[in-house]
Design a protein around this motif. Structure first.
Motif, PDB file in Angstrom:
ATOM      1  N   THR A 289       0.824  -1.210   0.000  1.00  0.00           N
ATOM      2  CA  THR A 289       0.000   0.000   0.000  1.00  0.00           C
ATOM      3  C   THR A 289       0.858   1.259   0.000  1.00  0.00           C
ATOM      4  O   THR A 289       0.371   2.338  -0.288  1.00  0.00           O
TER       5      THR A 289
ATOM      6  N   GLU B  15      -7.415  -9.665   7.440  1.00  0.00           N
ATOM      7  CA  GLU B  15      -6.413  -8.814   6.806  1.00  0.00           C
ATOM      8  C   GLU B  15      -5.388  -8.402   7.857  1.00  0.00           C
ATOM      9  O   GLU B  15      -5.749  -7.898   8.917  1.00  0.00           O
TER      10      GLU B  15
ATOM     11  N   SER C   5      -2.226  -5.995   8.415  1.00  0.00           N
ATOM     12  CA  SER C   5      -1.477  -4.844   7.894  1.00  0.00           C
ATOM     13  C   SER C   5      -0.091  -4.824   8.536  1.00  0.00           C
ATOM     14  O   SER C   5       0.053  -5.091   9.733  1.00  0.00           O
TER      15      SER C   5
ATOM     16  N   SER D 237       4.769  -0.535   3.296  1.00  0.00           N
ATOM     17  CA  SER D 237       3.589  -0.917   4.056  1.00  0.00           C
ATOM     18  C   SER D 237       2.708  -1.759   3.157  1.00  0.00           C
ATOM     19  O   SER D 237       2.746  -1.617   1.931  1.00  0.00           O
TER      20      SER D 237
ATOM     21  N   THR E 111      -0.541  -5.228   3.086  1.00  0.00           N
ATOM     22  CA  THR E 111      -1.471  -6.137   3.747  1.00  0.00           C
ATOM     23  C   THR E 111      -1.263  -7.561   3.257  1.00  0.00           C
ATOM     24  O   THR E 111      -0.903  -7.792   2.099  1.00  0.00           O
TER      25      THR E 111
END
Length: 135
Positions: free
Chosen positions: A9, A50, A52, A69, A71
């Motif tokens: 992300t 999920e 992260s 970053s 997931t």
């Protein structure tokens, strides 16, 4: 538990200098959040969880920083999902699954970081194989 998805992300490189004197490289990986998600388009009998994460590589003293970053999407049965979410309230992953999750994060993140290091002219944070002359 099955890993059914992985996405970055955020990819960030901040290079402050081309001088690598007294270089020390430090890496860290942190699980930021664990949450159950409900698919809106399709139904699944198992639960989607999920996870992260944040993966950082610091080049010290104040030379550069790589931040990734993303997931990890997992699928698991109801009982396992409950245990996962219960453990996360204590900011921990269930011990029997933490190695699997961290290893997928490390594998994907290290590969991406090596590409970013190459593109930005940074030294590798991992020792790479090399060939030496025998003469």
């Amino acid at each position: 538990m099955k890993i059914v998805g992985f996405n970055f992300t955020k990819l960030s490189v901040d290079k402050k200098t081309n001088e690598f004197k007294d270089l020390k490289i430090k890496t860290s990986v942190d699980i930021v959040e664990v949450r159950q998600i409900k698919p809106e388009v399709f139904q699944v009998k198992d639960n989607l969880i999920e996870i992260s994460f944040k993966y950082d590589i610091d080049y010290n003293p104040d030379i550069s920083k790589i931040s990734l970053s993303g997931t990890v999407l997992t699928m698991m049965d109801q009982k396992m999902a409950k245990e996962f979410l219960k453990n996360w309230k204590k900011k921990k992953l269930p011990e029997e699954y933490s190695a699997m999750v961290l290893n997928i994060i490390l594998r994907k993140s290290n590969i991406r970081a090596l590409t970013l290091e190459d593109e930005m002219g940074l030294p590798s944070h991992l020792p790479l194989p090399s060939v030496k002359n025998q003469g």
